[in-house]
Write an enzyme that holds these catalytic residues in place. Structure first.
Site, PDB file in Angstrom:
ATOM      1  NE  ARG A  66      -3.500   0.068   2.785  1.00 21.06           N
ATOM      2  CZ  ARG A  66      -4.055  -0.275   3.948  1.00 21.06           C
ATOM      3  NH1 ARG A  66      -3.780   0.394   5.040  1.00 21.06           N
ATOM      4  NH2 ARG A  66      -4.872  -1.296   4.023  1.00 21.06           N
ATOM      5  CE1 TYR A  67       0.355   4.472   4.019  1.00 19.03           C
ATOM      6  CE2 TYR A  67       0.527   2.266   4.923  1.00 19.03           C
ATOM      7  CZ  TYR A  67      -0.083   3.497   4.903  1.00 19.03           C
ATOM      8  OH  TYR A  67      -1.122   3.763   5.743  1.00 19.03           O
TER       9      TYR A  67
ATOM     10  NE  ARG B 248       5.260   2.618   5.382  1.00 18.13           N
ATOM     11  CZ  ARG B 248       4.504   3.616   5.754  1.00 18.13           C
ATOM     12  NH1 ARG B 248       3.891   3.601   6.901  1.00 18.13           N
ATOM     13  NH2 ARG B 248       4.328   4.634   4.957  1.00 18.13           N
TER      14      ARG B 248
ATOM     15  CB  CYS C 116      -5.149 -15.939  15.984  1.00 18.15           C
ATOM     16  SG  CYS C 116      -4.848 -14.757  14.685  1.00 18.15           S
TER      17      CYS C 116
ATOM     18  CB  CYS D 106      -9.380 -10.410  18.798  1.00 20.90           C
ATOM     19  SG  CYS D 106      -7.717 -10.908  19.263  1.00 20.90           S
TER      20      CYS D 106
ATOM     21  CB  CYS E 294      -9.961  -9.946  14.210  1.00 21.49           C
ATOM     22  SG  CYS E 294      -8.595 -10.109  13.048  1.00 21.49           S
TER      23      CYS E 294
ATOM     24  NE  ARG F 163      -4.788  -8.045   7.741  1.00 21.15           N
ATOM     25  CZ  ARG F 163      -3.742  -7.666   8.489  1.00 21.15           C
ATOM     26  NH1 ARG F 163      -3.277  -8.434   9.440  1.00 21.15           N
ATOM     27  NH2 ARG F 163      -3.148  -6.526   8.241  1.00 21.15           N
TER      28      ARG F 163
ATOM     29  CG  ASP G 274      -9.903  -0.944  11.031  1.00 21.91           C
ATOM     30  OD1 ASP G 274      -9.718   0.275  10.968  1.00 21.91           O
ATOM     31  OD2 ASP G 274      -8.997  -1.774  11.218  1.00 21.91           O
TER      32      ASP G 274
ATOM     33  CG  ASP H 190      -6.211   1.503   7.851  1.00 19.24           C
ATOM     34  OD1 ASP H 190      -5.845   2.148   6.852  1.00 19.24           O
ATOM     35  OD2 ASP H 190      -5.722   0.406   8.181  1.00 19.24           O
TER      36      ASP H 190
ATOM     37  CE  LYS I  84      -2.393   1.146   9.937  1.00 15.38           C
ATOM     38  NZ  LYS I  84      -1.839   0.482   8.737  1.00 15.38           N
TER      39      LYS I  84
HETATM   40  C1  LIG Z   1      -0.821  -0.329   8.660  1.00 11.26           C
HETATM   41  C2  LIG Z   1      -0.175  -0.763   7.467  1.00 11.26           C
HETATM   42  C3  LIG Z   1       1.183  -0.527   7.248  1.00 11.26           C
HETATM   43  C4  LIG Z   1       2.041   0.179   8.270  1.00 11.26           C
HETATM   44  O1  LIG Z   1       1.711   1.500   8.477  1.00 11.26           O
HETATM   45  P1  LIG Z   1       2.492   2.346   9.582  1.00 11.26           P
HETATM   46  O2  LIG Z   1       1.834   3.672   9.597  1.00 11.26           O
HETATM   47  O3  LIG Z   1       3.926   2.399   9.145  1.00 11.26           O
HETATM   48  O4  LIG Z   1       2.381   1.620  10.883  1.00 11.26           O
HETATM   49  C5  LIG Z   1       1.731  -0.952   6.068  1.00 11.26           C
HETATM   50  N1  LIG Z   1       0.993  -1.585   5.130  1.00 11.26           N
HETATM   51  C6  LIG Z   1      -0.318  -1.825   5.308  1.00 11.26           C
HETATM   52  C7  LIG Z   1      -1.064  -2.508   4.224  1.00 11.26           C
HETATM   53  C8  LIG Z   1      -0.948  -1.433   6.482  1.00 11.26           C
HETATM   54  O5  LIG Z   1      -2.243  -1.690   6.661  1.00 11.26           O
HETATM   55  S1  SF4 Z   2      -6.554  -9.152  16.225  1.00 10.49           S
HETATM   56 FE1  SF4 Z   2      -7.009 -10.689  14.626  1.00 10.49          FE
HETATM   57  S2  SF4 Z   2      -5.027 -11.253  13.769  1.00 10.49           S
HETATM   58 FE2  SF4 Z   2      -4.640 -10.239  15.731  1.00 10.49          FE
HETATM   59  S3  SF4 Z   2      -4.521 -11.917  17.242  1.00 10.49           S
HETATM   60 FE3  SF4 Z   2      -6.631 -11.156  17.243  1.00 10.49          FE
HETATM   61  S4  SF4 Z   2      -7.698 -12.481  15.797  1.00 10.49           S
HETATM   62 FE4  SF4 Z   2      -5.515 -12.715  15.393  1.00 10.49          FE
END
Ligand SMILES: *Cc1c(COP(=O)(O)O)cnc(C)c1O
Ligand code: SF4
Length: 374
Positions: free
Chosen positions: A118-119, A122, A131, A135, A138, A140, A300, A337, A344
Site C-alpha cells: 500500500r505504501y 513498506r 491465531c 479476537c 479483529c 481481518r 475498523d 485507516d 492510515k
Molecule cells: C498499517 C499498514 C502498514 C504500516 O503502516 P504504519 O503507519 O507504518 O504503521 C503498512 N501496510 C499496510 C497494508 C498497512 O495496513
Molecule cells: S486481532 Fe485478529 S489477527 Fe490479531 S490476534 Fe486477534 S484475531 Fe488474530
C-alpha cells in the site's frame, strides 16, 4: 495491571493439576486452547449457548488457557471476556451497514498472494491465518471464515521474490493471523530470507502472543532468532490494563534483552476500553513494563466488528485528555485507516485556534492561549 499470584491458574478447576512447567510452555498453551462450548463452560458461565454455537460456527472461537485465566468469571462485562466471547451482534444485519469484509482492499492491492503493498516503502506480509486467540474485534475477521493454515514455503518464496525485486521496500510487516504462533523453524525461514535482502532495514512483527501467551517469549530459541536477525521490531496489541501482568513484564524483559524494541497498537472498543481513565491506565501500565504506545486506532468498519465502533469524538476526547496529563512517551498517535486502502491518517484535537499571515494563536492542554509571531 494484574498482579498474578504464584500458580494462579490452579484456582481454575480445569487447571488445578497443571504444573508450572506445563503452564509456562507456549506450545502447551496453544495445544490446549479452548475452542468449544463444553470446555468454555467449565471456566465461565455461558448464558446463551445457542447464540454461542450459532456465531462460533461462522466466526470461530478460540482462546489460550492463560488469556482466559485473566478473566473474572463473575463479571459478564469483563473487558477480556468481551474480546473473546462471540456476540450475536457479529451477525446481526443491523450492525453490518457500512461494513465490509475487506474494508482496506488488502486482498486487492496484493501483487502476490499474502502480500499487500500500500505504501512505497513498506509491505504487509501475511504469514498465516491462525491465531491462538480469535479476537472478536479483529480487522481481518474475513480470515475467520477460511480454514486455518500457514502459508506454504512456495508461497513465502514468491513473496520474498517480489520484495527482492522492489528496492523501494525498506520494511516488511509480518502479520497474520499471528506469525508467532508458527514454529521457530518457519519463523527462522522467514526472518533469514528477509534479513538477507540488503534493502530491508526493518522487519516488523505484528503479534498478539505477548498479550495472550507471554510464554512464547520464555522460549530461548525464539529469543536467539530475534538477536541473530537483528532488524526485528515487535508490535503488540494490548487493549486493556487487565491484560498487563507480571508475566508480561518478564516476557518484555526477555524481548528487550535481544535488542528488539516493543511497541503497542490499541483499538478503541465500545464497552471495553472507550473511556479516558481506561486508556490513561493502559498507557501508564504499558510504560511500566517498557512498551511504547504507538497507535490508538478507531475500530475498523469490518463486517462482524461494527458493534465495537466508537464515534470519532470519543477518540479525540481521549487524546485531548491524555495530552498534558501523561508523559509524551505514553501518548500514541490516534489514527483512522481509510476505506478503500487509502492508508492510515492521524487525527488530532486542534491546537491552532487562529492563523493568518502574521501570527498563529495556539492553545495548550489547559485551554490557555498564546499568540505567536511567525
Ligand atoms: C498499517 C499498514 C502498514 C504500516 O503502516 P504504519 O503507519 O507504518 O504503521 C503498512 N501496510 C499496510 C497494508 C498497512 O495496513
Ligand atoms: S486481532 Fe485478529 S489477527 Fe490479531 S490476534 Fe486477534 S484475531 Fe488474530
Amino acid at each position: 495491571m494484574q498482579n498474578l499470584e504464584e500458580n494462579f491458574w490452579q484456582k481454575i478447576h480445569l487447571y488445578k493439576d497443571i504444573s508450572n512447567e506445563q503452564w509456562q510452555d507456549w506450545k502447551w498453551q496453544i495445544a490446549n486452547r479452548i475452542t468449544s462450548l463444553n470446555e468454555l463452560k467449565q471456566i465461565i458461565p455461558i448464558k446463551n449457548e445457542e447464540d454461542f454455537l450459532k456465531i462460533s460456527e461462522i466466526f470461530h472461537f478460540g482462546t489460550t488457557p492463560y488469556y482466559i485465566s485473566l478473566i473474572n468469571p463473575n463479571d459478564e462485562n469483563d473487558p477480556i471476556l468481551k474480546q473473546i466471547l462471540p456476540d450475536i451482534k457479529e451477525i446481526d444485519e443491523k450492525y453490518q451497514e457500512g461494513a465490509f469484509l475487506d474494508p482496506f482492499l488488502e486482498d486487492v492491492k496484493s501483487p502476490v498472494p499474502g502480500l499487500t503493498h500500500r505504501y512505497p516503502d513498506r509491505v504487509l506480509f501475511r504469514a498465516t491465518n491462525f491465531c491462538s486467540v480469535y479476537c472478536r474485534h479483529c480487522m481481518r475477521k474475513r480470515m475467520f471464515l477460511e480454514d486455518e493454515r500457514a502459508r506454504t514455503k512456495e508461497e513465502y518464496d514468491a513473496m520474498f521474490e517480489y520484495i527482492r525485486n522492489n528496492k523501494s521496500i525498506k520494511e516488511v510487516l509480518i502479520s497474520g493471523g499471528d506469525p508467532l504462533t508458527l514454529p521457530n523453524k518457519k519463523i527462522e525461514y522467514i526472518l533469514k530470507n528477509l534479513y538477507e535482502i540488503s534493502h530491508i532495514d526493518v522487519i516488523r512483527i505484528g503479534s498478539r502472543e505477548l498479550v495472550v501467551n507471554p510464554y512464547r517469549f520464555y522460549d530461548e530459541k525464539l529469543l536467539q532468532l530475534f538477536e541473530k536477525y537483528d532488524k526485528v521490531w515487535l508490535i503488540t496489541h494490548f487493549n486493556h490494563p487487565n491484560e498487563i501482568t507480571s508475566e508480561t513484564k518478564k516476557a518484555v524483559k526477555n524481548i528487550l534483552s535481544t535488542g528488539t524494541p516493543v511497541l503497542n497498537q490499541t483499538v478503541l472498543l465500545k464497552g471495553i476500553n472507550d473511556s479516558k481513565e481506561t486508556i490513561e491506565n493502559l498507557m501508564r501500565d504499558l510504560l511500566k513494563v517498557k512498551i511504547k504506545p504507538y497507535y490508538l486506532f478507531q475500530c475498523d468498519p469490518t463486517k462482524g466488528v461494527y458493534h465495537f465502533r466508537t464515534p470519532l469524538e470519543v477518540g479525540l476526547e481521549i487524546m485531548e485528555y491524555l495530552r498534558g496529563r501523561l508523559s509524551g512517551l505514553g501518548i500514541p498517535t490516534f489514527a483512522v485507516d481509510l476505506l478503500g486502502g487509502l492508508g492510515k491518517v492521524p487525527v488530532l484535537p486542534n491546537y491552532i485556534i487562529e492563523k493568518n499571515e502574521d501570527y498563529i494563536v495556539f492553545r495548550n492542554y489547559e485551554n490557555k492561549t498564546v499568540k505567536v509571531k511567525i
